[in-house]
Design a protein around this motif. Structure first.
Motif, PDB file in Angstrom:
ATOM      1  N   LEU A 158       5.762 -62.190  19.947  1.00  0.00           N
ATOM      2  CA  LEU A 158       6.334 -61.727  21.216  1.00  0.00           C
ATOM      3  C   LEU A 158       7.296 -60.572  20.997  1.00  0.00           C
ATOM      4  CD1 LEU A 158       7.011 -65.209  22.883  1.00  0.00           C
ATOM      5  CD2 LEU A 158       5.071 -63.679  23.274  1.00  0.00           C
ATOM      6  N   VAL A 159       8.089 -60.662  19.941  1.00  0.00           N
ATOM      7  CA  VAL A 159       9.021 -59.565  19.614  1.00  0.00           C
ATOM      8  C   VAL A 159       8.240 -58.279  19.340  1.00  0.00           C
ATOM      9  CG1 VAL A 159      10.686 -58.729  17.903  1.00  0.00           C
ATOM     10  CG2 VAL A 159      10.838 -61.080  18.737  1.00  0.00           C
ATOM     11  N   LYS A 160       7.166 -58.400  18.561  1.00  0.00           N
ATOM     12  CA  LYS A 160       6.339 -57.232  18.232  1.00  0.00           C
ATOM     13  C   LYS A 160       5.732 -56.625  19.497  1.00  0.00           C
ATOM     14  CE  LYS A 160       2.241 -57.812  16.422  1.00  0.00           C
ATOM     15  NZ  LYS A 160       1.113 -58.092  15.480  1.00  0.00           N
ATOM     16  N   HIS A 161       5.275 -57.478  20.397  1.00  0.00           N
ATOM     17  CA  HIS A 161       4.672 -56.976  21.630  1.00  0.00           C
ATOM     18  C   HIS A 161       5.680 -56.176  22.448  1.00  0.00           C
ATOM     19  CE1 HIS A 161       2.719 -56.798  25.508  1.00  0.00           C
ATOM     20  NE2 HIS A 161       3.751 -57.433  26.048  1.00  0.00           N
ATOM     21  N   HIS A 162       6.884 -56.714  22.641  1.00  0.00           N
ATOM     22  CA  HIS A 162       7.895 -56.027  23.454  1.00  0.00           C
ATOM     23  C   HIS A 162       8.316 -54.709  22.803  1.00  0.00           C
ATOM     24  CE1 HIS A 162       8.152 -59.181  26.362  1.00  0.00           C
ATOM     25  NE2 HIS A 162       8.613 -60.080  25.511  1.00  0.00           N
ATOM     26  N   CYS A 163       8.439 -54.714  21.475  1.00  0.00           N
ATOM     27  CA  CYS A 163       8.811 -53.476  20.770  1.00  0.00           C
ATOM     28  C   CYS A 163       7.709 -52.425  20.895  1.00  0.00           C
ATOM     29  CB  CYS A 163       9.091 -53.765  19.296  1.00  0.00           C
ATOM     30  SG  CYS A 163      10.627 -54.659  19.001  1.00  0.00           S
TER      31      CYS A 163
END
Length: 506
Positions: free
Chosen positions: A201-206
């Motif tokens: 999820l962190v990777k997606h938002h970044c």
């Protein structure tokens, strides 16, 4: 157990489930006459006993078979052997073969049979199918494969299965499905997300540039005991900050990770910072990060040095970049073709082609093979400095030295020659190109023809057009008009009619 192909799937649906040892009637099995044939007085040899195919041999046969339908026949045939039952490995290999070839109806038939098998299956079979369906943009089927784990594997999916499914959905930007999937896993099988899942999820938002949402996920992770942020979490966030030119915030987060959370950075984390500052035109800061890295016991790798060299070259600090190259060699790290080509490219664009050629010689001495990209960069550098004869000589010589050149190699030099009005050399190079099977760019061909016409060189323009027409080239109407006008003014009507005939015939 027999699995039928897509052609005979209707027979499968109507057949009752049975153990693998029972033969189904398929095109693979031929009926034999019940009545014995007439006896002959001549003694006959007993039929040779067929070799038993075990699981390892079956897997090998299926892997070697290129035709997926034939592979399915092999799968069916071995199941007809007395005492043979398919296992997880044989099912895995046939499913991979069918999914790879996009035979999804056959995949469904095999999965249907798996539900009635008594052998123990592993969820890795379904993780592989998830990836195949994701590549084909069949994202709902990805979730279906996850849901098939419980009834067929007969165990709760692991967190690895959850993270694999979620990552495929997020990578495909199917956030709607990803949210639904996460909610269902928490509700239906009571799986709590771990660090790996939160990192997705962190990777997606970044990736989307939504750093506020990424940091919201970080806060949730810091509250949890089972999903605490790790090095990958912080590296992803630092990279997101760097890509959005928030370099000072990236340094602050890096220091927080090291000092407060006691997470030691690795070469990849340092490279995120080096790359970020290099892209931001702050190669001096990037250099300091590399020095800090070495002082703290983390040895720089080829990628760290390459990122720093890129930044120094962008800032025009070629001497410092060459020192970094020497420092890298002193650390017993071997520069690769990409790194050399990067430095050569910047030197050529700075009109320091002689230094670039020296690096090319160094590559040969170090057994680092230059590719066509490297030579194209050198050719462009020579042309920018007006050294056309050297560039043409290189084009003539390199193929004889065993160096592969592509059409871009010739087009680079031809474009410069046309731009600088070196028409005689351009015609010579065009002849060389056509002789070696390379066709110039359509726009460049028209430009060369018009330039020759404007220079009053009717013979040269006609010869060039004759050569190009044989490759299927058809000039633009404006180019044809200029050429015919010149030929007619010089009263060379026969060549004009010959050209017109050639174009009409094509």
């Amino acid at each position: 157990m027999k699995v039928v192909s897509t052609v005979s799937r209707r027979h499968l649906l109507s057949a009752e489930s049975a153990p693998s040892s029972i033969q189904f009637i398929t095109p693979l099995t031929r009926s034999r006459a019940d009545t014995p044939s007439a006896e002959s007085d001549t003694p006959r040899e007993s039929p040779r006993k067929r070799k038993y195919i075990n699981h390892e041999s079956a897997i090998s046969l299926i892997k070697r078979e290129k035709n997926p339908e034939q592979a399915l026949e092999i799968f069916n045939k071995v199941s007809a052997q007395k005492g043979f039952s398919h296992n997880n490995s044989t099912y895995a290999v046939i499913l991979h073969k069918l999914a790879h070839c996009k035979k999804y109806q056959s995949v469904d038939s095999v999965l249907h049979r798996m539900a009635y098998e008594t052998c123990e299956f592993q969820e890795g079979v379904f993780l592989n199918l998830m990836r195949h369906f994701s590549k084909s943009c069949m994202h709902e089927r990805v979730i279906e494969m996850f849901d098939s784990i419980v009834p067929i594997v007969r165990s709760k999916p692991s967190l690895k299965a959850v993270s694999t499914c979620l990552n495929l959905l997020v990578e495909a930007d199917r956030i709607d499905l990803a949210k639904t999937f996460l909610l269902s896993t928490r509700k239906d099988i009571r799986l709590e997300p771990n660090t790996c899942i939160f990192n997705i999820l962190v990777k997606h938002h970044c990736k989307k540039g939504d750093l506020e949402s990424a940091f919201d996920v970080l806060k949730e992770m810091e509250k949890s005991r089972v999903s605490y942020p790790n090095l990958i979490t912080y590296s992803t966030l630092i990279d997101g900050l760097c890509r959005n030119d928030r370099l000072e915030e990236a340094i602050d987060l890096f220091e927080k990770m090291v000092s407060k959370h006691q997470i030691p950075p690795d070469a990849l984390t340092y490279n995120v910072l080096i790359n970020g500052f290099s892209r931001g035109g702050k190669s001096d800061r990037a250099r300091k990060i590399l020095e800090f890295m070495k002082k703290n016991g983390c040895s720089p790798n080829v990628f760290n040095y390459s990122s720093l060299m890129n930044g120094l070259c962008r800032d025009g600090k070629f001497e410092e970049a060459k020192k970094i190259l020497d420092e890298m060699k002193d650390a017993n790290l071997k520069p690769d073709t990409v790194l050399y080509t990067t430095l050569i490219n910047f030197l050529c664009r700075a009109r320091r082609t002689d230094e670039a050629i020296e690096l090319l010689r160094e590559m040969r001495e170090k057994d680092c093979r230059a590719d066509e990209v490297t030579f194209n960069v050198i050719l462009g550098g020579l042309c920018r400095e007006g050294r056309f004869i050297e560039a043409i000589n290189m084009l003539e010589r390199l193929p004889n030295d065993g160096v592969y050149l592509n059409k871009a190699s010739y087009r680079i030099v031809l474009n410069f020659l046309c731009k600088e009005g070196e028409l005689e050399k351009a015609v010579e190079l065009l002849i060389l190109m056509l002789h070696r099977g390379f066709v110039p760019h359509f726009g460049t061909s028209n430009e060369l023809l018009v330039s020759l016409c404007e220079a009053g060189n009717a013979n040269g323009a006609g010869a060039v057009l004759f050569g190009l027409v044989e490759t299927g080239f058809k000039p633009e109407p404006g180019t044809w008009s200029v050429l015919i006008d010149l030929i007619c003014r010089e009263r060379k009507l026969l060549p004009a009619f010959q050209l017109l005939d050639g174009l009409v015939m094509d």
